[in-house]
Design a protein around this motif. Structure first.
Motif, PDB file in Angstrom:
ATOM      1  N   THR A 231      33.880  -0.051   0.246  1.00  0.00           N
ATOM      2  CA  THR A 231      32.510   0.390  -0.017  1.00  0.00           C
ATOM      3  C   THR A 231      31.715  -0.650  -0.800  1.00  0.00           C
ATOM      4  N   LEU A 232      32.235  -1.091  -1.941  1.00  0.00           N
ATOM      5  CA  LEU A 232      31.492  -2.027  -2.774  1.00  0.00           C
ATOM      6  C   LEU A 232      31.208  -3.356  -2.066  1.00  0.00           C
ATOM      7  N   PRO A 233      32.182  -3.979  -1.365  1.00  0.00           N
ATOM      8  CA  PRO A 233      31.841  -5.218  -0.649  1.00  0.00           C
ATOM      9  C   PRO A 233      30.784  -5.021   0.428  1.00  0.00           C
ATOM     10  N   MET A 234      30.781  -3.870   1.091  1.00  0.00           N
ATOM     11  CA  MET A 234      29.834  -3.667   2.191  1.00  0.00           C
ATOM     12  C   MET A 234      28.425  -3.341   1.698  1.00  0.00           C
ATOM     13  N   ILE A 235      28.289  -2.855   0.468  1.00  0.00           N
ATOM     14  CA  ILE A 235      26.950  -2.590  -0.068  1.00  0.00           C
ATOM     15  C   ILE A 235      26.593  -3.607  -1.147  1.00  0.00           C
ATOM     16  N   ARG A 236      27.217  -4.770  -1.087  1.00  0.00           N
ATOM     17  CA  ARG A 236      27.001  -5.766  -2.126  1.00  0.00           C
ATOM     18  C   ARG A 236      25.547  -6.222  -2.214  1.00  0.00           C
ATOM     19  N   ARG A 237      24.912  -6.398  -1.093  1.00  0.00           N
ATOM     20  CA  ARG A 237      23.500  -6.822  -1.106  1.00  0.00           C
ATOM     21  C   ARG A 237      22.609  -5.730  -1.692  1.00  0.00           C
TER      22      ARG A 237
END
Length: 315
Positions: A231-237
């Motif tokens: 989750t966190l890597p995919m919503i990093r932006r």
């Protein structure tokens, strides 16, 4: 040497057509195309230059003068004297420290973490729960800053709601606005601004393909591992964008703190916007106050550069 035979009786002679004007060169075509594309946005550019860049440039000039509101016939250019005076002023250094504490507590930690937590919980909640929770959180966000400040002042004051609850639980109470003013105003800013982070993260979480999280769940990944590795890597932006916008908004908070504490007691909750207001409009030192405002603008620009650098990194 061969000669061209004369045209026969069945051949029709055609008159030469008009001369075709030379086509413009590639560079001229590119310039014309660029001007055509820029024409629709030119009014917005003019307005930005007139109402944004113009005032900023004028404030930058004032920061290098000794302009005052009262008791002065004309101002004079003083160079970097205002900036040198600021860095020698203990009250200014205290305001810088409190601004960093207020920003880290209420924006980087408070609003960001609570907004992400609410967004994740609302993903698994039922529709009525999502509707009620979203309405309550957004209601705090849409309140005017002054109204929110009065509500939180009534919550934290000596005879306020928080102490009433603590007395009912037989727990010790205190005057929160006197003993822990910077924590009180930080909590108030978290309460008011969490809705924005929640909406940003809710939109980002909805864009994550369900197949990825379902595959990770089938592989035995728990909730924390899915959150940390998927989750966190995919919503990093989205995290970077939210942090940048929240930080810039928090750096400029004035009304909320002014209504609750006015920077007091003493100067224990006086952030840079309140210090700037005090110097410019209460002590009438417009040049010095504008120099502080320019330093605050520089701080915001540095935060923006850091976040934009992070946003350029590919996920």
């Amino acid at each position: 040497m061969t000669s061209v035979p004369p045209a026969g009786p069945g051949v029709v002679k055609t008159a030469p057509g008009p001369a075709v004007p030379p086509r413009p060169s590639g560079g001229r075509r590119d310039v014309r195309r660029a001007l055509t594309r820029a024409l629709p946005v030119s009014p917005a550019v003019v307005l930005l230059l007139l109402f944004l860049a113009g005032p900023i440039a004028y404030c930058a000039y004032i920061a290098f003068t000794d302009l005052q509101l009262t008791g002065q016939a004309e101002s004079s250019f003083v160079g970097f004297d205002n900036f040198r005076a600021a860095f020698k002023d203990d009250a200014f250094l205290n305001a810088v420290w409190l601004t960093l504490v207020f920003t880290v507590l209420s924006s980087l930690i408070g609003q960001n973490t609570l907004g992400l937590t609410l967004a994740v919980l609302m993903q698994r909640a039922s529709k009525p729960v999502r509707t009620v929770t979203g309405g309550i959180v957004v209601a705090a966000w849409v309140l005017p800053e002054v109204v929110a400040g009065f509500l939180l002042y009534a919550f934290f004051r000596r005879e306020g709601t928080l102490n009433a609850v603590l007395d009912w639980l037989h727990l010790p109470s205190q005057n929160w606005l006197f003993t822990l003013p910077i924590l009180a105003v930080s909590f108030a800013n978290v309460w008011r601004g969490t809705a924005f982070s929640m909406l940003v993260y809710s939109a980002a979480l909805n864009e994550i393909p369900k197949e990825i999280t379902e595959a990770a769940e089938v592989d035995g990944a728990g909730g924390w591992r899915r959150m940390w590795h998927i989750t966190l890597p995919m919503i990093r932006r989205s995290i970077g964008t939210n942090l940048m916008l929240n930080t810039l908004q928090t750096l400029s908070v004035f009304g909320l703190i002014w209504v609750m504490t006015r920077g007091g007691p003493g100067n224990r909750s006086q952030t840079l916007p309140l210090f700037m207001y005090e110097q410019a409009f209460q002590k009438s030192m417009i040049g010095y106050g504008t120099a502080v405002a320019l330093l605050l603008l520089v701080v915001g620009s540095l935060f923006s550069l850091v976040y934009m650098r992070l946003l350029r990194t590919e996920v």
